[in-house]
Design a protein around this motif. Sequence first.
Motif, PDB file in Angstrom:
ATOM      1  N   GLY A  59       0.879  -1.063  -0.074  1.00 45.57           N
ATOM      2  CA  GLY A  59       0.112  -0.206  -0.098  1.00 45.57           C
ATOM      3  C   GLY A  59       0.869   1.406  -0.151  1.00 45.57           C
ATOM      4  N   GLY A  60       1.772   1.177   0.824  1.00 44.63           N
ATOM      5  CA  GLY A  60       2.955   2.394   0.842  1.00 44.63           C
ATOM      6  C   GLY A  60       3.531   2.622  -0.619  1.00 44.63           C
ATOM      7  N   ALA A 114       0.935   4.262  -2.938  1.00 45.71           N
ATOM      8  CA  ALA A 114       0.499   5.356  -2.352  1.00 45.71           C
ATOM      9  C   ALA A 114       1.678   6.458  -3.082  1.00 45.71           C
ATOM     10  CB  ALA A 114       0.435   5.457  -1.010  1.00 45.71           C
ATOM     11  N   LEU A 123       0.060   7.908  -6.347  1.00 47.79           N
ATOM     12  CA  LEU A 123      -0.786   8.701  -5.691  1.00 47.79           C
ATOM     13  C   LEU A 123       0.144  10.202  -5.150  1.00 47.79           C
ATOM     14  CD1 LEU A 123      -3.181   6.814  -3.711  1.00 47.79           C
ATOM     15  CD2 LEU A 123      -3.452   7.726  -5.985  1.00 47.79           C
ATOM     16  N   MET A 166       1.948  10.062  -2.681  1.00 41.95           N
ATOM     17  CA  MET A 166       1.862  10.397  -0.982  1.00 41.95           C
ATOM     18  C   MET A 166       2.702   9.735  -0.350  1.00 41.95           C
ATOM     19  SD  MET A 166      -2.404   9.398  -0.711  1.00 41.95           S
ATOM     20  CE  MET A 166      -2.149   9.035   1.068  1.00 41.95           C
ATOM     21  N   VAL A 188       3.477   7.916   2.973  1.00 46.23           N
ATOM     22  CA  VAL A 188       2.799   7.665   4.210  1.00 46.23           C
ATOM     23  C   VAL A 188       3.694   7.060   5.327  1.00 46.23           C
ATOM     24  CG1 VAL A 188       0.978   6.073   5.157  1.00 46.23           C
ATOM     25  CG2 VAL A 188       0.857   7.068   2.754  1.00 46.23           C
ATOM     26  N   VAL A 238      -3.557   2.617   4.673  1.00 48.90           N
ATOM     27  CA  VAL A 238      -2.869   2.362   3.825  1.00 48.90           C
ATOM     28  C   VAL A 238      -2.490   0.889   3.871  1.00 48.90           C
ATOM     29  CG1 VAL A 238      -0.806   2.591   2.540  1.00 48.90           C
ATOM     30  CG2 VAL A 238      -2.140   4.582   2.955  1.00 48.90           C
TER      31      VAL A 238
END
Length: 84
Positions: free
Chosen positions: A43-44, A47, A51, A53, A55, A65
Amino acid sequence: MGLGIIGWIIIGIIAGWLAEKVMGRSHGLVTNLIVGVIGALLGGWIAGQFLGMAVGGFNIMTLLVAFLGACLLLFLLGLVKRRG
């Protein structure tokens, strides 16, 4: 501030357990931890790459996330299991 090993374990267990419930699976504590930590990494990475992002740290966004990454991981593993 980054997560220490205890933070990774806590986030991993929570994210793995939540993903287990949402995805309708039944695993043990260790499997939830592994799924949660791998999901957090997945997820990190998503992201950050898609995206933009960053995180990190011990907060709700990190948990979200990790949870979404764990759900994605369980979904992908389910697809592989059905084919095999």
